[in-house]
Design a protein around this motif. Structure first.
Motif, PDB file in Angstrom:
ATOM      1  N   UNK A 111      73.321  46.006  23.205  1.00 51.32           N
ATOM      2  CA  UNK A 111      74.433  45.080  23.372  1.00 51.32           C
ATOM      3  C   UNK A 111      73.906  43.666  23.158  1.00 51.32           C
ATOM      4  N   UNK A 112      74.229  43.077  22.001  1.00 48.12           N
ATOM      5  CA  UNK A 112      73.654  41.778  21.675  1.00 48.12           C
ATOM      6  C   UNK A 112      74.431  40.621  22.276  1.00 48.12           C
ATOM      7  N   UNK A 113      75.554  40.901  22.942  1.00 49.25           N
ATOM      8  CA  UNK A 113      76.346  39.814  23.530  1.00 49.25           C
ATOM      9  C   UNK A 113      76.466  39.966  25.044  1.00 49.25           C
ATOM     10  N   UNK A 114      75.506  40.632  25.654  1.00 51.89           N
ATOM     11  CA  UNK A 114      75.552  40.861  27.098  1.00 51.89           C
ATOM     12  C   UNK A 114      75.257  39.572  27.866  1.00 51.89           C
ATOM     13  N   UNK A 115      75.787  39.511  29.077  1.00 51.48           N
ATOM     14  CA  UNK A 115      75.389  38.474  30.026  1.00 51.48           C
ATOM     15  C   UNK A 115      74.497  39.155  31.064  1.00 51.48           C
ATOM     16  N   UNK A 116      73.295  38.642  31.223  1.00 53.16           N
ATOM     17  CA  UNK A 116      72.336  39.198  32.166  1.00 53.16           C
ATOM     18  C   UNK A 116      72.522  38.515  33.522  1.00 53.16           C
ATOM     19  N   UNK A 117      72.572  39.304  34.573  1.00 54.96           N
ATOM     20  CA  UNK A 117      72.638  38.768  35.931  1.00 54.96           C
ATOM     21  C   UNK A 117      71.389  39.233  36.675  1.00 54.96           C
ATOM     22  N   UNK A 118      70.644  38.281  37.210  1.00 51.93           N
ATOM     23  CA  UNK A 118      69.446  38.623  37.973  1.00 51.93           C
ATOM     24  C   UNK A 118      69.510  37.972  39.352  1.00 51.93           C
ATOM     25  N   UNK A 119      68.946  38.660  40.332  1.00 54.14           N
ATOM     26  CA  UNK A 119      68.802  38.122  41.681  1.00 54.14           C
ATOM     27  C   UNK A 119      67.308  37.983  41.966  1.00 54.14           C
ATOM     28  N   UNK A 120      66.877  36.765  42.276  1.00 49.98           N
ATOM     29  CA  UNK A 120      65.470  36.475  42.498  1.00 49.98           C
ATOM     30  C   UNK A 120      65.258  35.995  43.930  1.00 49.98           C
ATOM     31  N   UNK A 121      64.165  36.451  44.526  1.00 51.68           N
ATOM     32  CA  UNK A 121      63.781  36.014  45.867  1.00 51.68           C
ATOM     33  C   UNK A 121      62.625  35.038  45.724  1.00 51.68           C
ATOM     34  N   UNK A 122      62.889  33.731  45.875  1.00 53.66           N
ATOM     35  CA  UNK A 122      61.811  32.746  45.730  1.00 53.66           C
ATOM     36  C   UNK A 122      60.800  32.857  46.862  1.00 53.66           C
ATOM     37  N   UNK A 123      59.518  32.682  46.506  1.00 56.77           N
ATOM     38  CA  UNK A 123      58.433  32.811  47.475  1.00 56.77           C
ATOM     39  C   UNK A 123      57.739  31.464  47.641  1.00 56.77           C
ATOM     40  N   UNK A 132      52.014  23.714  40.509  1.00 56.22           N
ATOM     41  CA  UNK A 132      52.860  22.936  39.618  1.00 56.22           C
ATOM     42  C   UNK A 132      54.226  22.626  40.217  1.00 56.22           C
ATOM     43  N   UNK A 133      54.425  22.999  41.485  1.00 54.15           N
ATOM     44  CA  UNK A 133      55.696  22.721  42.145  1.00 54.15           C
ATOM     45  C   UNK A 133      56.758  23.768  41.917  1.00 54.15           C
ATOM     46  N   UNK A 134      56.476  24.780  41.084  1.00 51.11           N
ATOM     47  CA  UNK A 134      57.441  25.846  40.804  1.00 51.11           C
ATOM     48  C   UNK A 134      57.202  27.025  41.745  1.00 51.11           C
ATOM     49  N   UNK A 135      58.264  27.636  42.160  1.00 57.12           N
ATOM     50  CA  UNK A 135      58.171  28.745  43.106  1.00 57.12           C
ATOM     51  C   UNK A 135      57.918  30.069  42.409  1.00 57.12           C
ATOM     52  N   UNK A 136      57.045  30.857  42.992  1.00 56.21           N
ATOM     53  CA  UNK A 136      56.903  32.243  42.573  1.00 56.21           C
ATOM     54  C   UNK A 136      58.114  33.012  43.102  1.00 56.21           C
ATOM     55  N   UNK A 137      58.286  34.253  42.669  1.00 54.03           N
ATOM     56  CA  UNK A 137      59.481  34.992  43.079  1.00 54.03           C
ATOM     57  C   UNK A 137      59.282  36.482  42.878  1.00 54.03           C
ATOM     58  N   UNK A 138      60.100  37.256  43.567  1.00 56.59           N
ATOM     59  CA  UNK A 138      60.285  38.676  43.287  1.00 56.59           C
ATOM     60  C   UNK A 138      61.657  38.864  42.688  1.00 56.59           C
ATOM     61  N   UNK A 139      61.767  39.730  41.691  1.00 54.97           N
ATOM     62  CA  UNK A 139      63.086  40.076  41.181  1.00 54.97           C
ATOM     63  C   UNK A 139      63.650  41.200  42.042  1.00 54.97           C
ATOM     64  N   UNK A 140      64.876  41.013  42.529  1.00 55.68           N
ATOM     65  CA  UNK A 140      65.519  42.008  43.382  1.00 55.68           C
ATOM     66  C   UNK A 140      66.521  42.855  42.596  1.00 55.68           C
TER      67      UNK A 140
END
Length: 432
Positions: A106-118, A123-131
């Motif tokens: 499906x080349x026109x899909x919208x991806x939805x992701x839920x991330x748990x920031x750690x 560099x000031x950016x948060x690591x995360x787990x994908x839920x």
């Protein structure tokens, strides 16, 4: 009940291509997770530039790490079991190349992701787990009056099974309901009135969650039973039938004839996405260009005319599947170690006996030429080929529908019914 928000990302900002164009949307959630969640909804095309997406929201911008998180979550076993643990089939899907393998379906899909920031890095950016991970695939279809409607087809819905000290830290936190809060808000935002998807085996807990979320958002919810039939190619394959088959993958006129037969047979199915020749050729081209072995096959009659045809998709070119704790006859095929590659013949048309021979021929061809040992055939009440698709190895599962235009939906259902009153739903998507 708690309030969360997600970011609806439209794409790159035309006035500043280095930035994203997005809006922040508030949603009501039922999850029992106490920490912060980052929820993103973005076009699948941005997968190739995911570093810039993550950076914009203060997250670790390592693309390979994000893809590895995706692969880990997407390969979580899909359990076709009910709330009592009853069911025959649980499997894991391992995509060969992520994200290309999923984007090809499906080349026109919208991806939805839920991330748990750690924790925050240097560099000031948060690591995360994908839920959580899911595709909301854009579709459009026609109603009996000829009107074209926007819709969504959901697939690849997975939730992390990560544990700490043996305890699941996400799975039992009702994250599933939050995922659907996002999905149903996107539907409202985009003025979409119909969505559908497979959810595996009938499960009361999932039913209740879907129904609750639907009603909260002013929508209606319905399910339809389906049947996933598994055939062993060594058993059903036929060398003689295979020799009679004709490959029409590159024959434009034959493909047009094939499409007309699809239109005649499925034109009144609910959620038929192949309502135009352009839609049909786009799907064919997308799969054939990304899968060297998938083919459009025809069985000719005595005069050489098209007696039957189907689109034989080799899922083995995209992924391999592994059964988990199989039950019943699935134990037998699991012991044979033959389930990693699967043939999915979809959109069959034509004389029933010719369709049967075509499937037998395709099973033989793919086993001999590509080592594909299993064929999957999906069917539901009203399918003209229900009986020939049946197998003693099968898994019952369910499609669900969410809608908010009941009169229009009832008209579509009525238009799709067989003489016996069976409602026919379009299930011939390239990947479940």
């Amino acid at each position: 009940m708690k309030q969360r928000h997600y970011y609806y990302i439209e794409g790159k900002d035309p006035s500043n291509p280095s930035q994203l164009k997005y809006i922040k949307r508030d949603i009501q959630c039922d999850d029992a997770f106490d920490g912060e969640l980052v929820l993103l909804a973005f076009p699948i095309g941005l997968m190739n530039e995911i570093s810039s997406v993550l950076r914009q929201f203060g997250l670790r911008d390592d693309a390979e790490f994000f893809y590895s998180e995706c692969r880990e979550v997407v390969s979580v076993p899909e359990k076709h079991v009910n709330e009592k643990g009853e069911g025959k089939l649980t499997f894991q899907s391992y995509f060969h190349k992520f994200p290309d393998s999923v984007a090809n379906f499906f080349d026109d899909a919208r991806v939805v992701v839920i991330l748990h920031p750690l924790t925050t890095g240097k560099d000031g950016c948060k690591d995360y787990n994908m839920i959580g991970y899911i595709h909301a695939n854009h579709i459009d279809f026609t109603s009996p009056d000829g009107q074209v409607h926007k819709g969504y087809y959901y697939n690849v819905l997975r939730l992390s099974e990560q544990t700490v000290n043996g305890e699941p830290i996400y799975r039992r936190k009702r994250i599933f309901t939050t995922m659907f809060s996002v999905l149903l808000d996107i539907v409202t935002l985009e003025d979409v009135h119909f969505v559908y998807a497979s959810m595996g085996r009938e499960n009361q807990a999932i039913n209740d969650a879907l129904k609750m979320n639907s009603q909260r958002n002013g929508k209606f919810f319905e399910t339809f039973p389906m049947r996933n039939n598994t055939h062993i190619n060594m058993v059903i394959g036929s060398s003689r039938a295979s020799q009679k088959m004709v490959d029409i993958s590159n024959d434009k006129e034959a493909l047009r004839e094939y499409y007309q037969k699809i239109k005649e047979q499925r034109g009144n199915f609910v959620f038929n996405q192949l309502h135009s020749e352009d839609n049909f050729f786009n799907m064919i081209s997308r799969i054939l260009n990304s899968s060297a072995s998938s083919r459009v096959l025809m069985m000719p009659d005595a005069q050489g005319n098209m007696d039957a045809a189907c689109f034989a998709i080799n899922w083995g070119d995209y992924m391999h599947l592994k059964l988990q704790n199989p039950k019943g006859l699935f134990k037998v095929i699991d012991s044979l170690k033959i389930t990693d590659r699967i043939l999915y013949p979809t959109l069959p048309v034509g004389n029933a006996s010719a369709v049967k021979q075509l499937i037998k021929g395709a099973a033989y061809k793919f086993r001999k030429e590509h080592g594909v040992q299993v064929t999957v055939l999906n069917a539901h009440d009203g399918d003209p080929y229900f009986d020939l698709k049946k197998s003693i190895i099968y898994d019952p599962f369910v499609y669900f529908v969410i809608y908010d235009r009941p009169l229009q939906y009832e008209a579509m259902k009525e238009h799709s019914k067989t003489d016996k009153g069976d409602v026919r739903v379009f299930i011939e998507t390239p990947m479940l």
